[in-house]
Scaffold this motif. Structure first.
Motif: not given
Length: 295
Positions: A106-109, A275-277, A282-284
């Protein structure tokens, strides 16, 4: 005065940590790192000709750089979003709220985090200070309560995960002397104290700091305290500046902390960066816009 004899020495110290001063261990680690990664050494040499901006000079001098309130893009969003989530957890769990109640996924998003990691001013400052391309290590959201869990150490210490460790602290509520204001000894004074004490990596009790510091003209008046409203942000090298926090006698302290290092083998770093990559891909998002995430 804050005393806690149980934290005077770190637990399960290795043989090197018991007998080799921290600065000597860092010199050995730096030489080993450059031997393994010649690109890092080339960047280090090249940086001497390009890094001269005022913020880098200030960071090198003091190990500390404060930004005006809400100055960096992404901070207002993080104060509202993460601050809201932490307050909701405290309302739900009270004094039983854990120090880190928000899952890493959740934090990384958080979009505010992504905006900060893209920020050119911030990235240039970090590269100039490290004299190398810094690597994103972690993003934490911490709760400190007067009657509950405490985030961080209440005793003076240096972080030992690398020779240089830059953390961006952002307060999510008003923080002052009574609710855990971050406190530190500037870089040059920290070096003098470390050399005098033969610092091994342990936490320092207030009485020991005053005793050893008094021998070299360093005292409590040299400790700087960072107070400010929600949105206060500052960079600090926690490997070069003795520091403490979480001396919370009233209310709470809510903080988020971004961490950068140059050691790619640091614990936790691979998981958070990987994970952040994946989240950004995924978000383009174009990963080239995130210098500290480049593998």
């Amino acid at each position: 005065m804050f005393e806690n004899s149980e934290t005077l020495h770190t637990r399960m110290q290795s043989g090197a940590k018991r007998f080799l001063p921290l600065e000597r261990r860092r010199q050995i680690a730096r030489a080993s790192y450059f031997l393994k990664d010649t690109t890092a050494f080339k960047e280090f040499v090249a940086s001497f000709g390009v890094a001269g901006q005022d913020d880098v000079r200030a960071l090198r001098r003091d190990g500390f750089l404060r930004y005006p309130e809400m100055a960096l893009e992404g901070i207002p969003e993080l104060v509202q979003s993460v601050g809201g989530k932490l307050n909701d957890k405290i309302a739900e769990l009270g004094n039983e709220c854990p120090v880190s109640p928000i899952p890493q996924s959740v934090r990384l998003a958080e979009p505010g985090l992504h905006a900060l990691l893209r920020n050119r001013e911030l990235n240039d400052c970090l590269r100039g200070y490290f004299r190398a391309r810094p690597l994103f290590h972690s993003f934490d959201a911490w709760v400190g309560l007067s009657n509950g869990g405490k985030s961080g150490s209440p005793l003076l210490h240096l972080d030992s995960g690398g020779e240089k460790i830059i953390r961006l602290y952002i307060y999510l509520n008003e923080v002052g002397p009574q609710n855990g204001a971050f406190s530190f000894l500037p870089r040059s004074l920290s070096r003098r104290f470390s050399d005098r004490s033969g610092y091994l990596g342990n936490a320092i009790q207030d009485s020991d700091f005053l005793r050893i510091g008094g021998e070299i003209g360093i005292g409590w008046d040299d400790i700087r305290q960072v107070s400010g409203p929600a949105g206060t942000g500052f960079l600090i090298d926690t490997a070069q500046c003795f520091h403490f926090g979480s001396r919370i006698s009233v209310d709470r302290r809510l903080t988020i902390i971004l961490t950068w290092m140059i050691n790619p083998d640091a614990h936790e770093a691979h998981a958070a960066r990987s994970d952040l990559r994946q989240i950004l891909s995924a978000a383009g998002e174009n990963l080239d816009d995130y210098p500290s995430l480049i593998e």
